[in-house]
Scaffold this active site. Structure first.
Site, PDB file in Angstrom:
ATOM      1  N   GLY A 250     -29.603  17.507 -53.513  1.00 19.75           N
ATOM      2  CA  GLY A 250     -29.913  16.041 -53.217  1.00 19.75           C
ATOM      3  C   GLY A 250     -29.587  15.195 -53.587  1.00 19.75           C
ATOM      4  O   GLY A 250     -29.426  14.617 -54.904  1.00 19.75           O
ATOM      5  N   ASP A 251     -31.486  15.334 -54.622  1.00 16.42           N
ATOM      6  CA  ASP A 251     -31.535  14.424 -55.380  1.00 16.42           C
ATOM      7  C   ASP A 251     -30.840  14.807 -57.022  1.00 16.42           C
ATOM      8  O   ASP A 251     -30.530  13.782 -57.575  1.00 16.42           O
ATOM      9  CB  ASP A 251     -32.943  14.969 -56.322  1.00 16.42           C
ATOM     10  CG  ASP A 251     -34.568  15.182 -54.490  1.00 16.42           C
ATOM     11  OD1 ASP A 251     -33.128  14.034 -52.919  1.00 16.42           O
ATOM     12  OD2 ASP A 251     -34.554  15.726 -54.387  1.00 16.42           O
TER      13      ASP A 251
END
Length: 300
Positions: A250-251
């Site tokens: 997600g990052d």
């Protein structure tokens, strides 16, 4: 320039055990130590994509010094505030027949440390990008996201926010450049279950009504949805591949979107770059690299 903020960075001690038994001695067959934290991951991936950036946040003790040294090996510029009391946390991630984590506390952050962070943020200029990501440790005020965004409001800084529930919704009046909840987090905000890309769209638009400019919704293997500030809706399946490690995916998506927006000025293309960057990290034991991302982009 691009900046990231990680309030509570860590050293992640990652081990693999064939069959974890509580109450017994367990011997690992694999171990690795990496700098951790959502903003830390964003900084590393941005650099892997060719974008210089500066990592901000709080560190302390020998672990804090190791976090900075590890980041510099990735080529990331660090400008951390060194906190006097305590030490940066060590997070133990045990991968076996199940995955378990033991997360450390982190240092005691004083008011003077917070003011030092504000001073660094005050130096940002119009057109800069700032990524604020992750949880707020108990030693910081719970409204740190709002304090930072209120301080920078109206200065033309593009702020990306990757946080859960109240941390996210409370900053929407400050019109963040992009937010990135996943479908489960989006559902939690509105008390619904969202399983399909079509179901996600109206709730993403609700976040825009509350102030978000661009909304990026990750859905793991189901792909992702993007709703732009001009009303464009883009949906995409996830690139094909075998998930090796979902930590940091997600990052990586946030990093890819920011990189794509800077490179192309086309938010739909930035969305695709974000999706492929998140997938590239998931398909690799390490965080995404530029060649891996470009290979996946060619398949969309």
């Amino acid at each position: 320039m691009i900046y990231t903020v990680t309030f509570n960075p860590s050293l992640d001690y990652i081990v693999r055990v064939k069959d974890l038994k509580l109450g017994q001695v367990n011997r690992v067959y694999y171990e690795n130590i990496l700098p951790g934290g959502k903003g830390i991951n964003v900084s590393i991936v941005l650099k892997n994509l060719g974008h210089d950036n500066t990592a901000l946040g709080f560190t302390a003790g020998f672990t804090g010094r190791e976090i900075a040294a590890s980041m510099e090996k990735y080529g990331v510029t660090c400008d951390f505030i060194e906190v006097a009391e305590g030490m940066s946390r060590i997070n133990v991630k045990v991968k076996s027949n199940e995955e378990s984590e033991i997360n450390g506390l982190g240092p005691q952050i004083a008011d003077a440390d917070i003011e030092a962070l504000y001073a660094k943020l005050d130096a940002l200029k119009e057109g800069d990008y700032l990524v604020i990501a992750g949880s707020v440790p108990s030693t910081l005020p719970g409204d740190m996201y709002e304090r930072i965004m209120g301080r920078l409001d109206g200065r033309g800084i593009n702020i990306a926010v990757d946080a859960e529930r109240d941390l996210l919704t409370r900053v929407l009046p400050y019109h963040p450049f992009v937010i990135k909840p996943n479908n489960h987090e989006l559902g939690d905000i509105f008390g619904v279950t969202l399983k399909t890309k079509d179901e996600v769209v109206p709730y993403a638009k609700k976040l825009q009504e509350q102030g978000a400019r661009n909304v990026l919704i990750s859905m793991a293997g189901e792909g992702a949805v993007f709703v732009s500030e001009d009303g464009e809706v883009v949906k995409s399946e996830a690139p094909k591949g075998t998930v090796v490690n979902s930590v940091g995916a997600g990052d990586s998506m946030v990093a890819g979107f920011v990189a794509g927006a800077i490179e192309t000025g086309d938010y739909a293309q930035a969305f695709r770059m974000g999706l492929c960057t998140g997938s590239a990290s998931a398909f690799s034991p390490d965080l995404a690299t530029r060649p891996e991302v470009e290979a996946l982009l060619a398949t969309l």
